[in-house]
Design a protein around this motif. Sequence first.
Motif, PDB file in Angstrom:
ATOM      1  N   GLU A 278      40.460  62.333  10.489  1.00 46.40           N
ATOM      2  CA  GLU A 278      41.416  63.258   9.879  1.00 46.40           C
ATOM      3  C   GLU A 278      42.600  63.495  10.824  1.00 46.40           C
ATOM      4  O   GLU A 278      43.738  63.578  10.404  1.00 46.40           O
TER       5      GLU A 278
ATOM      6  N   GLY B  48      32.368  65.590   3.727  1.00 49.06           N
ATOM      7  CA  GLY B  48      33.212  66.029   2.603  1.00 49.06           C
ATOM      8  C   GLY B  48      33.938  67.328   2.913  1.00 49.06           C
ATOM      9  O   GLY B  48      34.547  67.947   2.039  1.00 49.06           O
TER      10      GLY B  48
ATOM     11  N   SER C 104      36.683  68.262   4.273  1.00 48.68           N
ATOM     12  CA  SER C 104      38.133  68.504   4.167  1.00 48.68           C
ATOM     13  C   SER C 104      38.438  69.420   2.984  1.00 48.68           C
ATOM     14  O   SER C 104      39.436  70.142   2.992  1.00 48.68           O
TER      15      SER C 104
HETATM   16  N1  ASP Z   1      36.136  62.308   6.229  1.00 46.65           N
HETATM   17  C1  ASP Z   1      35.044  63.224   6.087  1.00 46.65           C
HETATM   18  C2  ASP Z   1      33.921  62.557   5.316  1.00 46.65           C
HETATM   19  O1  ASP Z   1      34.011  61.388   5.014  1.00 46.65           O
HETATM   20  C3  ASP Z   1      35.446  64.509   5.450  1.00 46.65           C
HETATM   21  C4  ASP Z   1      36.116  64.411   4.110  1.00 46.65           C
HETATM   22  O2  ASP Z   1      36.490  63.323   3.674  1.00 46.65           O
HETATM   23  O3  ASP Z   1      36.265  65.440   3.448  1.00 46.65           O
HETATM   24  O4  ASP Z   1      32.923  63.180   5.059  1.00 46.65           O
END
Ligand code: ASP
Length: 439
Positions: free
Chosen positions: A115, A184, A186
């Motif tokens: 990120e 997840g 973000s």
């Molecule tokens: N890059 C991180 C993930 O793959 C967070 C996100 O995408 O929200 O879990």
Amino acid sequence: MKKVVKFGGSSLASAGQFQKVGAIIRSDEARVYVVPSAPGKRHDGDIKVTDLLYECYELASKGQNFYEPFLAVKDRYNEIIQGLGLNLSLAEAFDAIEDKLLHEPEKDYTASRGEYLNGLIMSGYLGYEFIDAAEVIFFDEAGNFDQTKTDAVLGQKLSECERAVIPGFYGIGADGHVKTFSRGGSDITGSIVARACKAGVYENWTDVSGLLMADPHIVSSPAVMRNITYKELRELSYMGASVMHEDAIFPVKKAGIPINIRNTNSPEDPGTWIVANTARRSKYTITGIAGRKNFCSIVIAKDLMHSQPDFYTKVVQCFSENAIPLEHLPSGIDTMTVIVQEGKFIEHEQEVLSRIAKIVQPESLEVESGIALIAVVGRSMKSQTGTAAKIFRALAEARINVRMIDQGASELNIIVGVLNEDFERAIRSIYHIFVDKEE
Ligand code: ASP
């Protein structure tokens, strides 16, 4: 009105996707704060940058050579920079990550770089200020997100900059080390930023045009929900509907900020609005259907059980002693049924059953496994008659035997239990009677 826009990994997987995102942001002056994920998959079989970074960490932490995945990470970013024609080099940032992997590899720090690097590119591409999430998003000593401190520091920082990019997924722990949310995460950052700047809306851009009324693996091309309340969403996500990170709801929900799920690949679609309250009716009586397989029912029968005030408490205790959460407790006059997840029950099955037999001395105790639960959710259900009848008609017409029924007091949902093998057919028949026949 300020808008916070979060873009998921598939929306930022390549230079082409970045260009779509740039056009979306530039098309609306109000889109002032941008929260990017790390680059996701460009095609089936591709590997997400975050997964490559976890691989780098795994190898580095064992003292092994991590250059294969590390070079793949660098290639992904360099390809995006070149594709966008940016005059930007991430060489220094790459060196810092490599150095850390070689000398003191840290899992969360490594994963967070996906990120971080994407945020640097996004900030260069848009000409927006870059705010490192490690300076404005805080976790407490116990490792939980520290909302009070974050609201204060991030709120202040945002009030000083008109337009900014804040990378998703991470913040800083009380020990001064970078810490990530769960996978997840973000989505959570987007929600936190929206709350801190008192945004009018939190737009969550992904690769679908909103939340679907049913699982597309079960129902072909299900309708998109236009409006859903936080409460309805909670019911559906608990029963397996996956949309956003579950914890992303809380920061904005408390602040009364709506979420709008949108599709980067089809920006003209209105998407789905997730709101606290709405007077808008959904097009159909129900808002959505979701379900999960593999539950067990334990049916306890004893004459006159309802005249023993502590009967329920004693039974519940037998489960809680073994840390087994109860899902539902549908009951009759002299029977009590406990529905639990098979995976959580089976390991302690004999302890629980013998405790029940001993403490409440039932006349019969029956266990059945292989039960699937289906939640039919909708805020409009309570103002309409015949909803339950319709569900049961659909199931009867499909010759599906209903093993359990539970209607929440809020009349927001009706839960039915069927056998695992009837699960998909049951969902299709309920969807069909409410959606296809109501059109
Ligand atoms: N890059 C991180 C993930 O793959 C967070 C996100 O995408 O929200 O879990």
